[in-house]
Design a protein around this motif. Structure first.
Motif, PDB file in Angstrom:
ATOM      1  N   PHE A   1       1.731   5.030 -25.639  1.00  0.00           N
ATOM      2  CA  PHE A   1       2.587   5.794 -24.711  1.00  0.00           C
ATOM      3  C   PHE A   1       1.263   6.199 -24.032  1.00  0.00           C
ATOM      4  CE2 PHE A   1       4.377   6.025 -29.365  1.00  0.00           C
ATOM      5  CZ  PHE A   1       5.525   5.946 -28.778  1.00  0.00           C
ATOM      6  N   VAL A   2       2.152   7.084 -22.847  1.00  0.00           N
ATOM      7  CA  VAL A   2       0.430   7.594 -21.713  1.00  0.00           C
ATOM      8  C   VAL A   2       1.064   9.067 -22.058  1.00  0.00           C
ATOM      9  CG1 VAL A   2       0.724   7.493 -19.195  1.00  0.00           C
ATOM     10  CG2 VAL A   2       1.216   5.643 -20.079  1.00  0.00           C
ATOM     11  N   PRO A   3      -0.411   9.753 -22.182  1.00  0.00           N
ATOM     12  CA  PRO A   3      -0.367  11.604 -22.444  1.00  0.00           C
ATOM     13  C   PRO A   3      -0.322  11.863 -21.346  1.00  0.00           C
ATOM     14  CG  PRO A   3      -2.450  10.121 -23.656  1.00  0.00           C
ATOM     15  CD  PRO A   3      -1.332   9.446 -22.360  1.00  0.00           C
ATOM     16  N   TYR A   4       0.273  13.328 -20.849  1.00  0.00           N
ATOM     17  CA  TYR A   4       0.370  13.793 -20.222  1.00  0.00           C
ATOM     18  C   TYR A   4      -0.449  14.256 -19.116  1.00  0.00           C
ATOM     19  CZ  TYR A   4       2.693  17.795 -16.543  1.00  0.00           C
ATOM     20  OH  TYR A   4       3.000  19.057 -16.993  1.00  0.00           O
ATOM     21  N   GLU A   5      -1.688  14.393 -19.952  1.00  0.00           N
ATOM     22  CA  GLU A   5      -3.059  14.421 -19.058  1.00  0.00           C
ATOM     23  C   GLU A   5      -3.429  13.701 -17.900  1.00  0.00           C
ATOM     24  OE1 GLU A   5      -7.560  16.314 -19.911  1.00  0.00           O
ATOM     25  OE2 GLU A   5      -6.051  15.703 -21.396  1.00  0.00           O
ATOM     26  N   ASN A   6      -2.799  12.340 -18.079  1.00  0.00           N
ATOM     27  CA  ASN A   6      -3.165  10.956 -17.968  1.00  0.00           C
ATOM     28  C   ASN A   6      -2.025  10.429 -16.653  1.00  0.00           C
ATOM     29  OD1 ASN A   6      -5.175  10.901 -20.487  1.00  0.00           O
ATOM     30  ND2 ASN A   6      -4.866   8.710 -20.044  1.00  0.00           N
ATOM     31  N   LEU A   7      -1.337  11.905 -16.422  1.00  0.00           N
ATOM     32  CA  LEU A   7      -0.535  11.205 -14.588  1.00  0.00           C
ATOM     33  C   LEU A   7      -1.199  12.113 -13.489  1.00  0.00           C
ATOM     34  CD1 LEU A   7       3.113  12.530 -16.115  1.00  0.00           C
ATOM     35  CD2 LEU A   7       1.946  10.468 -16.587  1.00  0.00           C
ATOM     36  N   ILE A   8      -1.170  10.704 -12.492  1.00  0.00           N
ATOM     37  CA  ILE A   8      -2.294  10.965 -11.738  1.00  0.00           C
ATOM     38  C   ILE A   8      -0.990  11.955 -10.600  1.00  0.00           C
ATOM     39  CG2 ILE A   8      -3.537   9.870  -9.845  1.00  0.00           C
ATOM     40  CD1 ILE A   8      -5.170   8.105 -11.820  1.00  0.00           C
ATOM     41  N   GLY A   9       0.329  11.130 -10.267  1.00  0.00           N
ATOM     42  CA  GLY A   9       1.436  11.297  -9.372  1.00  0.00           C
ATOM     43  C   GLY A   9       2.503  10.624  -9.110  1.00  0.00           C
ATOM     44  N   ARG A  10       3.454  10.797  -8.665  1.00  0.00           N
ATOM     45  CA  ARG A  10       4.588   9.906  -8.378  1.00  0.00           C
ATOM     46  C   ARG A  10       4.294   9.620  -6.778  1.00  0.00           C
ATOM     47  NH1 ARG A  10       8.713  14.556  -7.596  1.00  0.00           N
ATOM     48  NH2 ARG A  10       7.796  14.196  -5.458  1.00  0.00           N
ATOM     49  N   ALA A  11       4.668   7.902  -6.838  1.00  0.00           N
ATOM     50  CA  ALA A  11       4.176   6.882  -6.368  1.00  0.00           C
ATOM     51  C   ALA A  11       5.888   7.638  -5.003  1.00  0.00           C
ATOM     52  CB  ALA A  11       4.577   5.554  -6.391  1.00  0.00           C
ATOM     53  N   GLU A  12       5.613   7.908  -3.782  1.00  0.00           N
ATOM     54  CA  GLU A  12       6.601   8.320  -3.158  1.00  0.00           C
ATOM     55  C   GLU A  12       7.015   7.557  -1.424  1.00  0.00           C
ATOM     56  OE1 GLU A  12       7.863  11.379  -3.158  1.00  0.00           O
ATOM     57  OE2 GLU A  12       6.343  12.665  -4.158  1.00  0.00           O
TER      58      GLU A  12
ATOM     59  N   PHE B   1       0.933  -0.823  -0.084  1.00  0.00           N
ATOM     60  CA  PHE B   1       0.208  -0.364  -0.017  1.00  0.00           C
ATOM     61  C   PHE B   1       0.394   1.519   0.003  1.00  0.00           C
ATOM     62  CE2 PHE B   1      -2.141  -3.759   1.446  1.00  0.00           C
ATOM     63  CZ  PHE B   1      -4.135  -3.217   1.600  1.00  0.00           C
ATOM     64  N   ILE B   2       0.998   2.122  -0.651  1.00  0.00           N
ATOM     65  CA  ILE B   2       1.362   3.183  -1.174  1.00  0.00           C
ATOM     66  C   ILE B   2       0.643   4.372  -0.853  1.00  0.00           C
ATOM     67  CG2 ILE B   2       3.174   1.926  -2.820  1.00  0.00           C
ATOM     68  CD1 ILE B   2       1.915   3.231  -4.980  1.00  0.00           C
ATOM     69  N   PHE B   3       1.810   5.955  -1.236  1.00  0.00           N
ATOM     70  CA  PHE B   3       0.985   7.300  -0.764  1.00  0.00           C
ATOM     71  C   PHE B   3       1.797   7.408  -2.579  1.00  0.00           C
ATOM     72  CE2 PHE B   3       1.354   7.626   3.806  1.00  0.00           C
ATOM     73  CZ  PHE B   3       0.084   7.415   4.017  1.00  0.00           C
TER      74      PHE B   3
ATOM     75  N   ARG C   1       9.390  -3.810   4.556  1.00  0.00           N
ATOM     76  CA  ARG C   1       8.724  -3.366   3.580  1.00  0.00           C
ATOM     77  C   ARG C   1       7.708  -2.186   4.030  1.00  0.00           C
ATOM     78  NH1 ARG C   1       9.537  -4.940  -0.817  1.00  0.00           N
ATOM     79  NH2 ARG C   1       7.970  -3.777  -1.978  1.00  0.00           N
ATOM     80  N   LEU C   2       7.452  -1.672   5.637  1.00  0.00           N
ATOM     81  CA  LEU C   2       6.692  -1.106   5.866  1.00  0.00           C
ATOM     82  C   LEU C   2       8.255   0.318   6.209  1.00  0.00           C
ATOM     83  CD1 LEU C   2       5.015  -2.261   8.926  1.00  0.00           C
ATOM     84  CD2 LEU C   2       3.854  -2.284   6.521  1.00  0.00           C
ATOM     85  N   LEU C   3       7.258   2.270   5.667  1.00  0.00           N
ATOM     86  CA  LEU C   3       8.384   3.180   5.347  1.00  0.00           C
ATOM     87  C   LEU C   3       8.960   3.006   4.683  1.00  0.00           C
ATOM     88  CD1 LEU C   3       7.358   3.745   9.048  1.00  0.00           C
ATOM     89  CD2 LEU C   3       5.576   4.024   7.070  1.00  0.00           C
ATOM     90  N   ASN C   4       8.609   2.133   4.130  1.00  0.00           N
ATOM     91  CA  ASN C   4      10.654   2.272   2.329  1.00  0.00           C
ATOM     92  C   ASN C   4      10.696   2.989   1.735  1.00  0.00           C
ATOM     93  OD1 ASN C   4      11.061   0.349   3.599  1.00  0.00           O
ATOM     94  ND2 ASN C   4      11.218  -1.289   1.707  1.00  0.00           N
ATOM     95  N   VAL C   5      10.909   4.152   1.855  1.00  0.00           N
ATOM     96  CA  VAL C   5      11.125   5.403  -0.411  1.00  0.00           C
ATOM     97  C   VAL C   5      10.763   4.235  -0.866  1.00  0.00           C
ATOM     98  CG1 VAL C   5      11.840   7.463  -0.886  1.00  0.00           C
ATOM     99  CG2 VAL C   5      12.154   7.351   1.629  1.00  0.00           C
ATOM    100  N   ILE C   6      10.455   4.493  -2.049  1.00  0.00           N
ATOM    101  CA  ILE C   6      10.159   4.135  -3.260  1.00  0.00           C
ATOM    102  C   ILE C   6      11.231   4.967  -4.188  1.00  0.00           C
ATOM    103  CG2 ILE C   6       8.801   3.378  -5.742  1.00  0.00           C
ATOM    104  CD1 ILE C   6       6.546   3.424  -3.566  1.00  0.00           C
ATOM    105  N   ARG C   7      11.918   3.694  -4.811  1.00  0.00           N
ATOM    106  CA  ARG C   7      12.741   4.249  -6.130  1.00  0.00           C
ATOM    107  C   ARG C   7      13.183   3.565  -7.364  1.00  0.00           C
ATOM    108  NH1 ARG C   7      15.401   5.088  -0.324  1.00  0.00           N
ATOM    109  NH2 ARG C   7      16.318   6.709  -0.262  1.00  0.00           N
TER     110      ARG C   7
END
Length: 266
Positions: free
Chosen positions: A225-236, A55-57, A260-266
């Motif tokens: 290809f993914v349109p710019y408009e379709n971007l929702i956010g960056r996984a953190e 589960f991610i933010f 895995r809890l509170l791991n930063v996504i890279r």
């Protein structure tokens, strides 16, 4: 008793209770719209960095806002407000540009507008520059995966002795490093060899870190290809992770992946 007797607190009426619930819902929707959205990983396309049951933010303000940023995606406006473009190597949640436009996907941004992308024998080339792979010690043990049957059905397999898959560190042209896994020999997987694909203006090329287990922009029929408009956010951030199904709350504790809890996504 000294002093004025305190007035007894009146019980909350049904109308006040409903109002409190509505305020809480609106507050949660506001947070989900402008700040951070929670997202559950349902598939293995981003292994080993994101696992089924993570589960991610997701930062909503990282790239600005489109109507896809709003719950249920009402077409209130076009374009993007307070827009910022993703950087190569970031993990992005986006609305898949299918006919229904109803599915949120998560992949890594590999190609920017104008880039030339090609897979040659399982190796990624960006603008004719090879993205080097370094074999890592210790394979990825795949203990939770989806098995696809020949009749189109799926099975969720939890196996502590699951398959071991080779890990590689990949370096992108901007220096970003991230881990990928490769199950089949180089050159033999279905998306190991592609024509040169030029990313159109206003679009991005997305790939999964599980190179042999991801339908992504390499497959123009599945995603493209993914349109710019379709971007929702960056996984953190991974804020919770369990091997149990999301609705099996009675198994969450025994299935928690504490490492895995509170791991930063890279």
């Amino acid at each position: 008793m000294f002093g004025k007797e305190k007035a007894q607190k009146q019980p909350e009426t049904l109308g006040e209770f409903i109002r409190s619930i509505l305020i809480a819902i609106l507050f949660a929707m506001g947070i989900q719209t402008v700040a951070y959205q929670t997202f559950n990983i349902p598939s293995g396309s981003m292994k080993p960095n994101l696992l089924i049951g993570d589960f991610i933010f997701v930062s909503k303000f990282a790239y600005g806002y489109t109507h896809y940023s709003i719950p249920f995606s009402p077409p209130l406006f076009e374009g993007r407000l307070f827009g910022s473009e993703p950087k190569r190597g970031e993990v992005v949640v986006f609305r898949a540009p299918h006919k229904t436009n109803s599915e949120d996907w998560i992949k890594r941004c590999i190609g920017l507008p104008g880039d030339k992308i090609q897979m040659r024998g399982g190796v990624l080339f960006i603008n004719d520059q090879e993205c080097p792979l370094e074999k890592l010690d210790g394979d990825f043990l795949d203990t939770l995966y989806i098995k696809y049957n020949g009749d189109g059905t799926e099975e969720r397999i939890l196996d502590k002795n699951g398959p071991s898959i080779e890990r590689y560190m990949q370096t992108l042209p901007n220096g970003v490093k991230h881990i990928i896994i490769k199950e089949k020999p180089f050159g033999l997987a279905r998306l190991d060899n592609t024509p040169e694909l030029v990313v159109p203006a206003g679009h991005y090329f997305m790939m999964g870190d599980n190179r042999d287990g991801s339908d992504d922009s390499r497959n123009q029929q599945a995603l493209g290809f993914v349109p710019y408009e379709n971007l929702i956010g960056r996984a953190e951030l991974i804020f919770f992770s369990t091997e149990a199904r999301w609705w099996e709350f009675w198994n969450w504790l025994t299935g928690i992946r504490f490492n895995r809890l509170l791991n930063v996504i890279r």
